[in-house]
Design an enzyme around this catalytic site. Structure first.
Site, PDB file in Angstrom:
ATOM      1  CD  GLU A 159      51.787  32.679  49.151  1.00 33.88           C
ATOM      2  OE1 GLU A 159      51.723  33.587  48.424  1.00 33.88           O
ATOM      3  OE2 GLU A 159      50.830  31.727  49.239  1.00 33.88           O
ATOM      4  NE  ARG A 165      48.712  33.730  50.051  1.00 36.87           N
ATOM      5  CZ  ARG A 165      47.779  34.443  49.556  1.00 36.87           C
ATOM      6  NH1 ARG A 165      46.643  34.867  50.484  1.00 36.87           N
ATOM      7  NH2 ARG A 165      47.514  34.908  48.314  1.00 36.87           N
ATOM      8  CB  SER A 168      51.869  34.882  45.205  1.00 41.43           C
ATOM      9  OG  SER A 168      50.613  35.426  44.909  1.00 41.43           O
TER      10      SER A 168
HETATM   11  N1  EPU Z   1      50.666  45.162  40.722  1.00 37.63           N
HETATM   12  C1  EPU Z   1      51.710  45.702  39.991  1.00 37.63           C
HETATM   13  N2  EPU Z   1      52.516  44.838  39.044  1.00 37.63           N
HETATM   14  C2  EPU Z   1      52.151  43.726  39.026  1.00 37.63           C
HETATM   15  C3  EPU Z   1      51.443  43.182  39.837  1.00 37.63           C
HETATM   16  C4  EPU Z   1      50.498  43.972  40.619  1.00 37.63           C
HETATM   17  O1  EPU Z   1      51.602  46.926  39.873  1.00 37.63           O
HETATM   18  O2  EPU Z   1      52.917  43.053  38.523  1.00 37.63           O
HETATM   19  C5  EPU Z   1      49.767  46.056  41.740  1.00 37.63           C
HETATM   20  C6  EPU Z   1      48.426  45.938  40.973  1.00 37.63           C
HETATM   21  O3  EPU Z   1      48.327  46.953  39.928  1.00 37.63           O
HETATM   22  C7  EPU Z   1      47.598  46.218  42.254  1.00 37.63           C
HETATM   23  C8  EPU Z   1      48.279  45.608  43.209  1.00 37.63           C
HETATM   24  O4  EPU Z   1      49.491  45.654  42.788  1.00 37.63           O
HETATM   25  O5  EPU Z   1      47.361  47.505  42.613  1.00 37.63           O
HETATM   26  C9  EPU Z   1      47.641  44.079  43.764  1.00 37.63           C
HETATM   27  O6  EPU Z   1      47.682  43.504  42.669  1.00 37.63           O
HETATM   28  P1  EPU Z   1      46.697  42.021  42.658  1.00 37.63           P
HETATM   29  O7  EPU Z   1      45.307  42.560  42.835  1.00 37.63           O
HETATM   30  O8  EPU Z   1      46.901  41.325  41.407  1.00 37.63           O
HETATM   31  O9  EPU Z   1      46.926  41.212  43.993  1.00 37.63           O
HETATM   32  P2  EPU Z   1      48.395  40.957  44.704  1.00 37.63           P
HETATM   33  O10 EPU Z   1      48.631  41.568  45.953  1.00 37.63           O
HETATM   34  O11 EPU Z   1      49.625  41.140  43.684  1.00 37.63           O
HETATM   35  C10 EPU Z   1      47.404  39.023  46.009  1.00 37.63           C
HETATM   36  C11 EPU Z   1      47.529  37.325  46.394  1.00 37.63           C
HETATM   37  C12 EPU Z   1      47.232  36.549  45.000  1.00 37.63           C
HETATM   38  C13 EPU Z   1      45.832  36.973  44.919  1.00 37.63           C
HETATM   39  C14 EPU Z   1      45.516  38.397  44.511  1.00 37.63           C
HETATM   40  C15 EPU Z   1      44.082  38.879  44.416  1.00 37.63           C
HETATM   41  C16 EPU Z   1      49.450  37.308  47.765  1.00 37.63           C
HETATM   42  C17 EPU Z   1      50.795  37.021  48.121  1.00 37.63           C
HETATM   43  N3  EPU Z   1      49.086  37.279  46.470  1.00 37.63           N
HETATM   44  O12 EPU Z   1      48.252  39.428  44.816  1.00 37.63           O
HETATM   45  O13 EPU Z   1      47.210  35.254  45.601  1.00 37.63           O
HETATM   46  O14 EPU Z   1      45.292  36.251  43.794  1.00 37.63           O
HETATM   47  O15 EPU Z   1      46.041  39.328  45.706  1.00 37.63           O
HETATM   48  O16 EPU Z   1      43.253  38.871  45.612  1.00 37.63           O
HETATM   49  O17 EPU Z   1      48.874  37.990  48.884  1.00 37.63           O
HETATM   50  C18 EPU Z   1      48.696  33.396  45.283  1.00 37.63           C
HETATM   51  O18 EPU Z   1      48.605  33.326  46.554  1.00 37.63           O
HETATM   52  O19 EPU Z   1      49.195  32.405  44.794  1.00 37.63           O
HETATM   53  C19 EPU Z   1      48.041  34.506  44.742  1.00 37.63           C
HETATM   54  C20 EPU Z   1      47.861  34.439  43.274  1.00 37.63           C
END
Ligand code: EPU
Length: 332
Positions: free
Chosen positions: A328, A162, A233
């Site tokens: 972010e 990012r 995010s």
């Molecule tokens: N999780 C939870 N609760 C929640 C959300 C997530 O427990 O409410 C846990 C999930 O179960 C999982 C882990 O957190 O084990 C990761 O969740 P997820 O795959 O949804 O990804 P993220 O790390 O929450 C990042 C990016 C997203 C991107 C996803 C998929 C960042 C800041 N965000 O989210 O990007 O779509 O990975 O690759 O790195 C964005 O930047 O706007 C965005 C949506």
């Protein structure tokens, strides 16, 4: 060129915040932008893309710039690869759709990310195990102080999670006008992340099907900014030290994490959910009930309500876990 004074930015930010810019200027070419540069000097200038990562906290007393440079042109190609030059104003997901339709792979995992191509290169957008830096060859940008057109190699963009030079040392100093992407004509699937492999079950392994699987996953978790104001995010995932990670893991053995170079990345969405915030609202702002990393405008929220909610969430995560989560989203 297209100029409007006292312009409402409501449709230029996906949070749907109603605030005004003293002037809004859209330019159609590199030359157009270059002729504007002298009058930008000494003024407050903000360059926006699709406005999907911005939170306007007050009216903007200056010039808001927006590109209308479109076009996807093939610069060179071989049997295996294609180098395309894409205008900064091309809507990112339209590019992904076009690339997949042409049989070019490399960005299908970045399907449905809101925003425009120029901002994608500034932001180093990433999802499902792919970052746009993986396919960026070069970025063409115009200096907002001299008007000079400069080409940045991928290395010179100093990409990280990012992050890019355009958000750090050169913040506010350049406008990205074109992005050159190297895409593959041979499909190299990247389905290792989370639930993608599972979502692909029963579908033939193709870039089009990976795109569809990702669209399905995103639609199930992330609110559509056209319906519910949000900026994806709201926070970046924090990286904690090895020592802090060991302590956290002892206390929370089920905590998800990713090993990264300088420690461990912990999903902020998990921390926020564990802190009890998932689905909770404060005024007209709420933590999204399907992905706690996202803050939504329930309708008519002003920036203060969104900021107040985000501060409360940050404070609770800090109190419960001792981990700082940083926005972010750019506060303007
Ligand atoms: N999780 C939870 N609760 C929640 C959300 C997530 O427990 O409410 C846990 C999930 O179960 C999982 C882990 O957190 O084990 C990761 O969740 P997820 O795959 O949804 O990804 P993220 O790390 O929450 C990042 C990016 C997203 C991107 C996803 C998929 C960042 C800041 N965000 O989210 O990007 O779509 O990975 O690759 O790195 C964005 O930047 O706007 C965005 C949506």
């Amino acid at each position: 060129m297209h100029r409007i004074k006292n312009f409402s930015l409501k449709n230029n930010n996906t949070f749907g915040i109603d605030c005004r810019a003293a002037e809004f200027v859209e330019y159609d070419s590199v030359e157009d932008l270059q002729t504007l540069v002298p009058e930008l000097q000494g003024k407050n200038v903000l360059h926006v893309g699709g406005g999907s990562n911005l939170l306007f906290t007050k009216d903007f007393d200056g010039i808001v710039l927006h590109s209308r440079i479109k076009g996807v042109d093939i610069v060179e190609q071989t049997a295996d690869e294609v180098l395309v030059r894409v205008g900064a104003a091309v809507v990112w997901d339209e590019l992904v759709d076009y690339a997949v339709g042409q049989g070019w792979s490399g960005i299908e995992n970045l399907s449905l990310i809101p925003g425009e191509t120029g901002a994608a290169a500034v932001q180093n957008i990433g999802a499902y195990g792919t970052e746009v830096k993986d396919v960026i060859e070069e970025v063409e940008a115009v200096s907002l102080s001299t008007g000079e057109l400069r080409t940045f190699s991928n290395d010179e963009c100093q990409y990280a999670y990012r992050r890019s030079i355009f958000k750090r040392e050169l913040k506010g100093q350049y406008a990205v006008v074109y992005v050159r992407l190297r895409l593959s004509k041979v499909f190299n699937p990247n389905t290792a992340y989370g639930n993608i492999r599972q979502a692909m079950e029963g579908r033939e392994l193709s870039a089009a099907n990976v795109r569809q699987a990702i669209i399905d996953i995103r639609n199930a978790k992330l609110p559509d900014p056209k319906v519910t104001g949000n900026a994806g995010s709201f926070f970046v995932n924090p990286v904690v030290t090895d020592e802090q990670f060991r302590q956290l893991q002892a206390d929370y053995p089920n905590m998800p994490y990713y090993k990264v170079e300088n420690g461990y990345k912990i999903p902020a969405g998990w921390l926020i959910e564990q802190a009890g915030w998932k689905g909770r609202s404060m005024g007209r702002a709420a933590v999204h009930d399907k992905q706690a990393l996202v803050i939504v405008n329930l309708g008519g929220a002003d920036a203060d309500e969104i900021v107040r909610l985000s501060e409360a969430v940050r404070a609770d995560v800090m109190e419960k876990f001792g981990v700082e989560i940083k926005p972010e989203v750019n506060f303007i």
